[in-house]
Design an enzyme around this catalytic site. Structure first.
Site, short mmCIF file in Angstrom:
data_model
loop_
_atom_site.label_atom_id
_atom_site.label_comp_id
_atom_site.label_asym_id
_atom_site.label_seq_id
_atom_site.Cartn_x
_atom_site.Cartn_y
_atom_site.Cartn_z
N SER A 157 22.33 17.37 2.77
CA SER A 157 21.91 15.81 3.01
C SER A 157 21.03 15.99 4.24
CB SER A 157 23.12 14.95 3.35
OG SER A 157 22.57 13.92 3.61
N TYR A 192 31.03 13.00 8.30
CA TYR A 192 30.14 13.37 7.01
C TYR A 192 29.10 14.17 7.31
CZ TYR A 192 26.79 12.38 3.06
OH TYR A 192 26.08 12.60 2.07
P1 NDP Z 1 27.67 8.65 -6.35
O1 NDP Z 1 28.55 7.80 -5.54
O2 NDP Z 1 26.52 7.93 -7.11
O3 NDP Z 1 28.51 9.92 -6.99
C1 NDP Z 1 29.29 10.67 -6.61
C2 NDP Z 1 29.93 11.60 -7.45
O4 NDP Z 1 30.87 12.26 -7.00
C3 NDP Z 1 30.57 10.61 -8.63
O5 NDP Z 1 30.21 10.96 -9.99
C4 NDP Z 1 32.09 10.79 -8.58
O6 NDP Z 1 32.69 10.89 -9.72
C5 NDP Z 1 32.20 12.16 -7.79
N1 NDP Z 1 33.35 12.40 -7.32
C6 NDP Z 1 33.67 11.99 -6.16
N2 NDP Z 1 34.97 12.63 -5.74
C7 NDP Z 1 35.01 13.22 -6.63
C8 NDP Z 1 36.37 14.21 -7.06
N3 NDP Z 1 37.44 14.10 -6.06
N4 NDP Z 1 36.39 15.07 -8.10
C9 NDP Z 1 35.24 15.02 -8.78
N5 NDP Z 1 34.20 14.29 -8.56
C10 NDP Z 1 34.34 13.47 -7.56
O7 NDP Z 1 26.50 9.26 -5.10
P2 NDP Z 1 25.51 10.14 -5.16
O8 NDP Z 1 24.96 10.56 -6.44
O9 NDP Z 1 24.36 9.71 -4.28
O10 NDP Z 1 26.08 11.58 -4.56
C11 NDP Z 1 25.94 12.92 -5.14
C12 NDP Z 1 25.79 13.79 -3.84
O11 NDP Z 1 24.53 13.39 -3.07
C13 NDP Z 1 26.91 13.55 -2.78
O12 NDP Z 1 27.66 15.12 -2.58
C14 NDP Z 1 26.16 13.04 -1.61
O13 NDP Z 1 26.85 13.53 -0.56
C15 NDP Z 1 24.89 13.82 -1.66
N6 NDP Z 1 24.03 12.94 -1.19
C16 NDP Z 1 23.53 11.64 -1.48
C17 NDP Z 1 22.46 10.76 -0.78
C18 NDP Z 1 22.30 9.48 -1.14
O14 NDP Z 1 21.63 8.61 -0.17
N7 NDP Z 1 22.85 8.96 -2.03
C19 NDP Z 1 22.12 11.42 0.37
C20 NDP Z 1 22.15 12.76 0.75
C21 NDP Z 1 23.15 13.42 -0.15
P3 NDP Z 1 34.26 10.38 -9.98
O15 NDP Z 1 34.59 9.04 -8.92
O16 NDP Z 1 34.15 9.83 -11.49
O17 NDP Z 1 35.20 11.19 -9.83
#
Ligand code: NDP
Length: 244
Positions: free
Chosen positions: A139, A152
């Protein structure tokens, strides 16, 4: 014959979902992982309707055993693992004096240990193939800290350190690449994990900007995997144009 295959964690939403579509569109057979089965089943169907190949396994990335089973399922279905996208994550930003220990634990478990368990699950297979590509989502918060982001950011700094250490340790005879993708603000469900009202109120006072879309990050991932084998895109840092 085995096709190119990619494992995507956090494929049930946001960046993971968009990346799955991008990689499937590039001809990868994709193995989708997350906890919400309904979302994974919908995405598998959408990819198949678009002419791609997808399977899913309900997986919690905080379990090393489940991550190992995920890698085994990818090999069983597709014969090999070309790409692992360690994308699952959560971002319950909070001020440290709120002492949200449960959220700290969850961030360490998902954002750091989940990435480590992903690496552990695929590295032996990639070494036996003598090729592979591990992409870890960090990030902008993995480059700088702001009030509310301490833990975070700590997890996202860790993702970058782990990725860079892994990259340096890869045997040069192996065509195994490691890429960090560090997004700025992307319009996804990620903010729903925030429970600290002071952080949420702070957002309202933040600069107005057009957020990135998940597809913008998916294209960056698509770029990294498309490079010839001698090119390792080490890191892509990508912000909305208006993000400070
Ligand atoms: P979302 O909340 O849309 O997606 C997060 C995903 O992580 C979901 O598919 C969720 O699936 C999964 N997840 C969470 N916990 C678990 C777990 N214990 N096991 C398996 N899957 C898990 O967020 P983003 O798409 O934005 O995030 C994706 C990545 O990008 C993250 O690492 C985030 O930190 C990073 N990021 C995002 C930014 C943003 O502004 N959005 C900026 C910088 C980095 P489910 O709940 O079905 O398990």
């Amino acid at each position: 014959m085995a096709t190119k295959s990619a494992i995507i964690t956090g494929a049930s939403s946001g960046i993971g979902q968009a990346a799955a579509k991008e990689l499937a569109g590039q001809g990868y057979s994709v193995m989708l992982a997350a906890r919400r089965e309904d979302r994974l089943a919908e995405l598998k169907q959408a990819i198949e309707e678009a002419g791609g190949t997808a399977e899913y396994l309900v997986t919690d990335v905080t379990s090393a055993d489940q991550m190992k089973a995920l890698a085994e399922a990818a090999i069983e279905h597709f014969g090999r693992i070309d790409v692992l996208l360690n994308n699952a994550g959560l971002m319950p930003l909070s001020f440290m004096n709120k002492l949200k220990l449960d959220e700290w634990d969850r961030m360490v478990d998902v954002n750091i240990k989940g990435v480590l368990y992903g690496i552990a699950a695929v590295l032996p297979q990639m070494e036996s193939q003598k090729e592979g590509h591990i992409i870890n989502i960090s990030s902008v918060a993995g480059h700088s800290v702001t009030p509310g982001s301490a833990v975070y950011s700590g997890t996202k700094f860790a993702v970058r350190a782990i990725s860079e250490g892994l990259r340096q340790e890869i045997d040069p005879a192996m065509a195994i690449r490691v890429t960090i993708v560090s997004p700025g603000a992307v319009a996804t469900e990620l903010v729903n994990t925030i429970t600290d009202d002071d952080v949420l109120n702070g957002f309202k006072e933040g600069p107005e900007m057009e957020f990135l879309q998940a597809e913008d990050i998916a294209r960056a991932i698509g770029y990294a995997v498309q490079q010839p084998a001698h090119v390792d895109v080490n890191e892509i840092l990508i912000r909305p144009r208006q993000q400070p």
